[in-house]
Design an enzyme around this catalytic site. Sequence first.
Site, PDB file in Angstrom:
ATOM      1  N   GLN A   1       4.849   7.100   2.204  1.00 48.08           N
ATOM      2  CA  GLN A   1       4.523   5.955   3.063  1.00 48.08           C
ATOM      3  C   GLN A   1       5.569   5.801   4.164  1.00 48.08           C
ATOM      4  OE1 GLN A   1       1.629   4.384   2.515  1.00 48.08           O
ATOM      5  NE2 GLN A   1       1.308   5.572   0.653  1.00 48.08           N
TER       6      GLN A   1
ATOM      7  N   TYR B   1       1.291   6.461  -6.925  1.00 46.95           N
ATOM      8  CA  TYR B   1      -0.025   6.985  -6.525  1.00 46.95           C
ATOM      9  C   TYR B   1      -0.481   6.479  -5.167  1.00 46.95           C
ATOM     10  CZ  TYR B   1      -2.445   2.979  -8.985  1.00 46.95           C
ATOM     11  OH  TYR B   1      -2.908   1.784  -9.432  1.00 46.95           O
ATOM     12  N   GLU B   2      -1.527   7.071  -4.691  1.00 47.11           N
ATOM     13  CA  GLU B   2      -2.069   6.778  -3.355  1.00 47.11           C
ATOM     14  C   GLU B   2      -1.025   7.049  -2.270  1.00 47.11           C
ATOM     15  OE1 GLU B   2      -5.321   6.161  -3.535  1.00 47.11           O
ATOM     16  OE2 GLU B   2      -5.299   6.428  -1.368  1.00 47.11           O
ATOM     17  N   GLY B   3      -0.254   8.142  -2.478  1.00 42.65           N
ATOM     18  CA  GLY B   3       0.862   8.460  -1.589  1.00 42.65           C
ATOM     19  C   GLY B   3       2.113   7.774  -2.082  1.00 42.65           C
TER      20      GLY B   3
END
Lengths: 590, 590
Positions: free
Chosen positions: B445, B438-440
């Site tokens: 990244q 999650y969060e990319g």
Amino acid sequence: MTYRAPVADMLFTLRHVAGLDRLAADGLAPELEGDMAPAILEEAGRFAGDVIAPLNRIGDKVGSQLRDGVVTTPPGWREAYKAWTDAGWNGLTADPDFGGQGLPQLVQAACVETWNSASFAFALGPLLTAGAIEAVKAHGSEHLQQTYLAKLVSGEWMGTMNLTEPQAGSDLNALRAKAERAPDGTYRIFGQKIYITYGEHDLTDNIVHLVLARLPDAPAGTRGISLFLVPKFLVNPDGSLGDRNDVRCHSIEHKLGIHASPTCTMVYGDEGGAVGWLIGEENRGLACMFTMMNNARLNVGLQGVAIAERAFQQALHYAQERRQGRAPGYTGEGMSPIAEHPDVRRMLLRMRAQTQAARALCYRVAEALDRAHRETDPAARKAANERAALLTPIAKAYSTDIGVEVASMGVQVHGGMGFVEETGAAQHLRDARIATIYEGTNGIQAIDLVQRKLPLSGGDTVRGVIAEMRETVNAVAQSNAPGFGKTAERLRDAVDSLERATAFMMEALGARPNDALAGATDYLKLFALALGGASLATKGLVAADDSGQPARIASARFFAEQVATEAPALERAIVDGAGAVGDGALVLVA
Amino acid sequence: MTYRAPVADMLFTLRHVAGLDRLAADGLAPELEGDMAPAILEEAGRFAGDVIAPLNRIGDKVGSQLRDGVVTTPPGWREAYKAWTDAGWNGLTADPDFGGQGLPQLVQAACVETWNSASFAFALGPLLTAGAIEAVKAHGSEHLQQTYLAKLVSGEWMGTMNLTEPQAGSDLNALRAKAERAPDGTYRIFGQKIYITYGEHDLTDNIVHLVLARLPDAPAGTRGISLFLVPKFLVNPDGSLGDRNDVRCHSIEHKLGIHASPTCTMVYGDEGGAVGWLIGEENRGLACMFTMMNNARLNVGLQGVAIAERAFQQALHYAQERRQGRAPGYTGEGMSPIAEHPDVRRMLLRMRAQTQAARALCYRVAEALDRAHRETDPAARKAANERAALLTPIAKAYSTDIGVEVASMGVQVHGGMGFVEETGAAQHLRDARIATIYEGTNGIQAIDLVQRKLPLSGGDTVRGVIAEMRETVNAVAQSNAPGFGKTAERLRDAVDSLERATAFMMEALGARPNDALAGATDYLKLFALALGGASLATKGLVAADDSGQPARIASARFFAEQVATEAPALERAIVDGAGAVGDGALVLVA
């Protein structure tokens, strides 16, 4: 997405890496004339995909349940087990005198892989039975063989292995379970055993427990351990079931994975002593156990291959369906399948290459076991035996390590979906996680490799394997096939590193055992990378000569250029391990 | 074994690696005069260990439950959350005008780590609230700020982020949720959002949803996305709660881990439209989101550090208690603690070194964020901003990757016990597994690092960071402190590899984007190994000058000799990636 057995790659690996063709040419596999091997694999794959695989999720969700001493397997499991044994799959390698089919381990290895891909928790039970068959066959009395073998081979009864106790896990010296001699030549067994896989269940009418215990006058340590056969139900002379024996399942574990496989705490002798029969000689139980160790470890390695294959298939399928973003150069409409994105493709290729390398390692061990049993020349048998001994810890540890890594990568390919249990990707990771631990942790495998296996034949065994890798590297270097890229160069680096690290280990072993032990895990991995890379290169070479299947060459190249590249780093870590790991007093203070 | 915050290592890292001392010397941290920082960390650590950590297991076992639209958190969680907000922990960095304490991110980073070590699922909710605070503070109207900020800062209300839809995960271009303008200047929101963390729960009376949606006349793609604030309950002018808004939780996911954190499917506008307020400008919603991205990604990186620290503590404790076998050279009575066995020690050291390296990376990002906000010189702010931008994807991905690896190794150290859920080691692995996604995802990244961050200031930003690593390497080479072993040599190899790989990436980016993308993940890891190694070496140097704490030097050495050794292998894989990964058409055929 259900599972389909990768029969083509299995067969290709069996024939060209694991030497099934050579075995046949040497006249050592008469059972496999004609198209027997492909026919068996096709049929096993169909059964695994159609009958077992659909039960894997319910097995995880419902699990095996203990109530009032009775363990109930998940819905559909009894029926599937019966269909599987009815079809004769349980006795594939067993002695035809007891109803088995006497097939080579090589074929069995591929079958074990496919059962475990379909359902790890389902396939685990029969692996334990196979160990029991082997022990009774090799060391059991005529009476035990006649009473139990046919039923175990058919799968009508299942077997278990009872080693672990709370204080005795990796170290069996601390074993406390007791055995007393009874006047009639049987024994009475007392004690508690933990982590007993399929210790109690409803798949079969009887369960045949193999139990390690100590006699009252036994020497301390592992030289005082004996092996006993303790049936759940005593067996009457006519083969019918008699009294319930004094053994019961006290509890089952709530585990991270393989929920359908009941992991039992077993209590022996609470009501006067469980009736047991000695297997082999008194105080020689551990030797009996060790005869089946290699095989069991190979089978656990195959579980690693199996779960990796299943996770790879599922991730590939998802990545070809799921669309997000546009990959550079993508020419289709709208969003690309995520498999088109280089980073996702890298993950898929890594999953596949590692799975295929682990498969090759495991099948190589199976071939060595077959030769160890089938060669007529004693020297050839010994050489094969040592080769199996050398490669078994590598196959077990590497395959189960990549089983976890590949399953975890499968979760990653699925993104958020991978974290949701309904998807099924997470179950593979949970199931895979046990295989690096049981049947000897992977750390124990590494120690076994370095301490017991490298010294075999004064080092000739390991040097022979390395020499074969060099031949493969040279063949790749001389190949004109396009697509190999830097395969030869990278594999040569890996084999060089392995050779130097081997010399370091052999030298360290005597004088500085802690130095050798500090690097053992890295050494095992280095060995697997070199041999796995050479194995995929062998497949690539055959493919290049043959039909030029570019995927096999691509897989060999990916492994050499993207995975085996770690070899020199491992060599450095091994050589420096003593300093970095060794200073124990200091390093574990926060 | 419960959790104890590693306050000593946190502080040492903050002061000597992340530059807390320099920040204070530069007059940029007036709030931290005297012993403020240690006092805060001690108190946070105590709260985390005493109040939150004991709830982690029941959170996993019971989970959050949805019944009739109501989500109930596990027993004890409401009380703990209230105690935590009452103590003022929610508003540590927030604006004092709204009740926050305005402390530096550096201190917050250590606190976020400790909450997440105590309970990942518990600490996750406030991370989302922090994002909402930031967005409303940076882009919200005066009305929104006055209505919501104080309640969000105190924690009386919590916030959520609503980005993902079934067809729009990593690619927000495909977003479909709709917004319509209402005559009164508000908006009506319609659509379904999935994977909404703490989308519904009973911890607070109101929940403030931040929702991405499209206006009817919005341009296609991400330039047509707007951000809206949609409260669960409308807020009356006097601040009291008014009508229930048209938003509801449709279902919650059954997940691999973080069971106590409700992951919701949210439905907006089923009954005429949820009332929403625009945040920032129409069609500029993604820019608003991105302002808080860096911070959120840092926080997820800290979750990786946190779970690794927790897993390490548990494994170390177990390995010091559990006895099996006798390690070579062990002089105690009976069996050795397994921590004495070189292979177990290697695992523990690897766990610790990776955890500490990830901690250093995350704290470095926090420092850059502080300088970006606090420096008075615009050039210094810009440089700090770019440094934060460069290091954030590295900190997020590396820390969460090692979070999984360390938690998995923690299971391994426990042997069979690790696979049993009661032990708790398996929960860490299950919880950790989400953070790489999650969060990319970590693949995203890596792409962000290579495509957006390397080109910052024409490459000067990345070159500056590499130059600093070189200084550290030189200082280690010149140090006379015993115990560094080959630290300087190995780190120099790593920095050399990073420098060459960076040049390769910068060159490939323009002409051959697929070549750069194929190696992005390996490049990110290479960067983390070099910078993580340099960070631990910095600690070692300070320790050598200072009190000579040998454990810090030992950890630096272990990382350099046993972990960062992979750097040259990664360089090779990066440079060869295009060939091995690129040929997509061929490589994914079985």
